[in-house]
Design an enzyme around this catalytic site. Sequence first.
Site, mmCIF file in Angstrom:
data_model
loop_
_atom_site.group_PDB
_atom_site.id
_atom_site.type_symbol
_atom_site.label_atom_id
_atom_site.label_comp_id
_atom_site.label_asym_id
_atom_site.label_seq_id
_atom_site.Cartn_x
_atom_site.Cartn_y
_atom_site.Cartn_z
ATOM 1 N N HIS A 46 -39.867 -21.112 -37.236
ATOM 2 C CA HIS A 46 -41.234 -20.619 -37.420
ATOM 3 C C HIS A 46 -41.265 -19.119 -37.160
ATOM 4 O O HIS A 46 -40.456 -18.588 -36.386
ATOM 5 C CB HIS A 46 -42.189 -21.309 -36.446
ATOM 6 C CG HIS A 46 -42.434 -22.750 -36.768
ATOM 7 N ND1 HIS A 46 -43.493 -23.443 -36.250
ATOM 8 C CD2 HIS A 46 -41.761 -23.632 -37.562
ATOM 9 C CE1 HIS A 46 -43.480 -24.683 -36.699
ATOM 10 N NE2 HIS A 46 -42.423 -24.828 -37.493
ATOM 11 N N GLU A 48 -43.188 -17.307 -35.366
ATOM 12 C CA GLU A 48 -43.356 -16.942 -33.955
ATOM 13 C C GLU A 48 -42.031 -17.026 -33.198
ATOM 14 O O GLU A 48 -41.682 -16.130 -32.431
ATOM 15 C CB GLU A 48 -44.369 -17.867 -33.256
ATOM 16 C CG GLU A 48 -45.739 -17.852 -33.873
ATOM 17 C CD GLU A 48 -45.957 -18.985 -34.871
ATOM 18 O OE1 GLU A 48 -45.104 -19.155 -35.777
ATOM 19 O OE2 GLU A 48 -46.970 -19.681 -34.751
ATOM 20 N N CYS A 76 -48.305 -23.598 -33.363
ATOM 21 C CA CYS A 76 -48.138 -25.036 -33.136
ATOM 22 C C CYS A 76 -47.716 -25.261 -31.674
ATOM 23 O O CYS A 76 -47.516 -24.315 -30.917
ATOM 24 C CB CYS A 76 -47.086 -25.595 -34.090
ATOM 25 S SG CYS A 76 -45.391 -25.065 -33.710
ATOM 26 N N CYS A 79 -44.311 -23.565 -30.825
ATOM 27 C CA CYS A 79 -44.435 -22.119 -30.665
ATOM 28 C C CYS A 79 -45.228 -21.766 -29.411
ATOM 29 O O CYS A 79 -44.900 -20.792 -28.725
ATOM 30 C CB CYS A 79 -45.060 -21.511 -31.904
ATOM 31 S SG CYS A 79 -43.984 -21.653 -33.357
#
Length: 138
Positions: A46, A48, A76, A79
């Site tokens: 991801h 992040e 999410c 993260c």
Amino acid sequence: MRLALQEATRGSALGEIPVGAIIVGNNQVIARAHNLTETLTDVTAHAEILAITSAEIYLGSKFLQDCTLYVTLEPCVMCAGAIFWSQISRVVWGASDNKRGFRAFSASIIHQRTEIIEGVLAEECSKLMKDFFVALRK
């Protein structure tokens, strides 16, 4: 947030879900990333997570105190956990994610001392995401 949107657009051009992240420390961009889950065949890639890793390498520290993460979509749970452990001081996001954002599960995942600012350029961030999925379904 505009830089995070640029990152999200770069990811979208690669067929990635358009999420972009920027980390700022000492008033300068120290990391930037977009989702690479499809490119790397890695569910943890991801924006992040990639930005956090990049910033930690840049600073030579696993802690990102006094840093701000700008991300186009509410993080999410995974993260949010990384945000907690890296001790990022501030998180700013654009579009909320009522289905998969961390707040749908538990708002306490991010440390209580982490400042949260939401809704920055929310319409632009949301439109980028919606347009991506409309095109994907065609």
